[in-house]
Design a protein around this motif. Structure first.
Motif, PDB file in Angstrom:
ATOM      1  N   UNK A  43      42.700  -6.440  12.885  1.00 33.50           N
ATOM      2  CA  UNK A  43      42.305  -7.433  11.882  1.00 33.50           C
ATOM      3  C   UNK A  43      40.839  -7.837  11.932  1.00 33.50           C
ATOM      4  N   UNK A  44      40.182  -7.649  13.061  1.00 30.06           N
ATOM      5  CA  UNK A  44      38.812  -8.137  13.232  1.00 30.06           C
ATOM      6  C   UNK A  44      38.032  -7.122  14.061  1.00 30.06           C
ATOM      7  N   UNK A  45      36.987  -6.571  13.497  1.00 29.17           N
ATOM      8  CA  UNK A  45      36.211  -5.530  14.193  1.00 29.17           C
ATOM      9  C   UNK A  45      35.538  -6.046  15.458  1.00 29.17           C
ATOM     10  N   UNK A  46      35.407  -7.343  15.606  1.00 33.62           N
ATOM     11  CA  UNK A  46      34.760  -7.912  16.786  1.00 33.62           C
ATOM     12  C   UNK A  46      35.735  -8.261  17.909  1.00 33.62           C
ATOM     13  N   UNK A  47      37.031  -8.117  17.659  1.00 37.54           N
ATOM     14  CA  UNK A  47      38.045  -8.502  18.645  1.00 37.54           C
ATOM     15  C   UNK A  47      38.608  -7.276  19.349  1.00 37.54           C
ATOM     16  N   UNK A  67      38.319 -10.497  23.815  1.00 30.88           N
ATOM     17  CA  UNK A  67      36.964 -10.830  23.397  1.00 30.88           C
ATOM     18  C   UNK A  67      36.943 -10.862  21.879  1.00 30.88           C
ATOM     19  N   UNK A  68      36.310 -11.858  21.322  1.00 32.74           N
ATOM     20  CA  UNK A  68      36.174 -11.947  19.863  1.00 32.74           C
ATOM     21  C   UNK A  68      34.739 -11.681  19.423  1.00 32.74           C
ATOM     22  N   UNK A  69      33.899 -11.228  20.371  1.00 30.29           N
ATOM     23  CA  UNK A  69      32.505 -10.918  20.054  1.00 30.29           C
ATOM     24  C   UNK A  69      32.075  -9.588  20.684  1.00 30.29           C
ATOM     25  N   UNK A  72      31.001  -9.626  24.584  1.00 30.38           N
ATOM     26  CA  UNK A  72      29.931 -10.492  25.097  1.00 30.38           C
ATOM     27  C   UNK A  72      30.500 -11.684  25.857  1.00 30.38           C
ATOM     28  N   UNK A  73      31.689 -12.103  25.496  1.00 35.83           N
ATOM     29  CA  UNK A  73      32.401 -13.149  26.238  1.00 35.83           C
ATOM     30  C   UNK A  73      33.891 -12.812  26.211  1.00 35.83           C
ATOM     31  N   UNK A  74      34.613 -13.333  27.198  1.00 40.22           N
ATOM     32  CA  UNK A  74      36.027 -12.998  27.362  1.00 40.22           C
ATOM     33  C   UNK A  74      36.834 -14.246  27.690  1.00 40.22           C
ATOM     34  N   UNK A  75      38.100 -14.231  27.289  1.00 41.44           N
ATOM     35  CA  UNK A  75      39.042 -15.259  27.723  1.00 41.44           C
ATOM     36  C   UNK A  75      40.305 -14.563  28.212  1.00 41.44           C
TER      37      UNK A  75
END
Length: 148
Positions: A43-47, A67-69, A72-75
Motif C-alpha cells: 500500500x505504501x512505497x515507503x513502508x 519502517x515507514x520511511x 531511515x527509522x524503525x519501530x
C-alpha cells in the motif's frame, strides 16, 4: 529493492540496484541478527517490514520491525507475541494495510491493528513453525513474492 543478510545488515536500493543504502542495525534488535524476511508494503512505497531470527545466539524472542520511511527509522511491532517464539516471516494483507500476519516457531499470528496486538490463528493449524507465507490474490495465481 531490498536485501537482508545473515549478519543483520539490510540494504535498500531506490534506483533498481544502481546504488544501495546500508542499514547496519535496527534499534532494540541485537546486532548481527539474521534477517529472515523483508516484505515491502502493498500500500505504501515507503513502508517495509522485516522479521529477524536470532535463535543461533540462544535468543528465541520474536523481532519484527516496520519502517515507514524506507529504513531511515524503525519501530518494533512484535508487541505481545509470545516471548519465546522466533519470528520467521511477516506479511501485510494486500487489501488492508492494518492486517498483518507473522509466521513464528509456533504457528501464525495476526494483527488487525498494524502490529499493536497479535492473536494466534488457530482454525486447525497445528503448532508448527511457519517460515514463509504468500497471498494468492483473487486476480491471479502468481504469488506476490514471485512478482518481485
Amino acid at each position: 529493492m531490498f536485501a537482508g543478510s545473515d549478519d543483520g545488515m539490510i540494504q535498500i536500493s531506490e534506483d533498481g540496484g544502481e546504488n544501495w543504502r546500508a542499514i547496519p542495525s535496527v534499534r532494540d534488535v541485537p546486532d548481527t541478527t539474521f534477517i529472515s524476511d523483508i516484505q515491502p508494503s502493498w500500500h505504501d512505497v515507503n513502508t517495509v517490514y522485516v522479521a529477524f531470527d536470532n535463535h543461533k545466539e540462544g535468543d528465541y524472542k520474536p523481532y519484527i520491525a516496520r519502517s515507514t520511511d524506507l529504513g531511515r527509522s524503525w519501530e518494533l511491532i512484535q508487541s505481545d507475541l509470545p516471548e519465546r517464539g522466533t519470528a520467521y516471516t511477516i506479511l501485510e494483507d494486500y487489501k488492508d494495510p492494518n492486517l498483518l500476519f507473522a509466521g513464528t516457531e509456533f504457528g501464525i499470528y495476526f494483527s488487525n491493528n498494524g502490529g499493536e496486538k497479535w492473536t494466534r490463528l488457530r482454525g486447525g493449524l497445528p503448532t508448527i513453525y511457519v517460515r514463509d507465507m504468500v497471498f494468492q490474490t483473487q486476480h491471479d495465481t502468481i504469488s506476490r513474492r514471485c512478482e518481485r
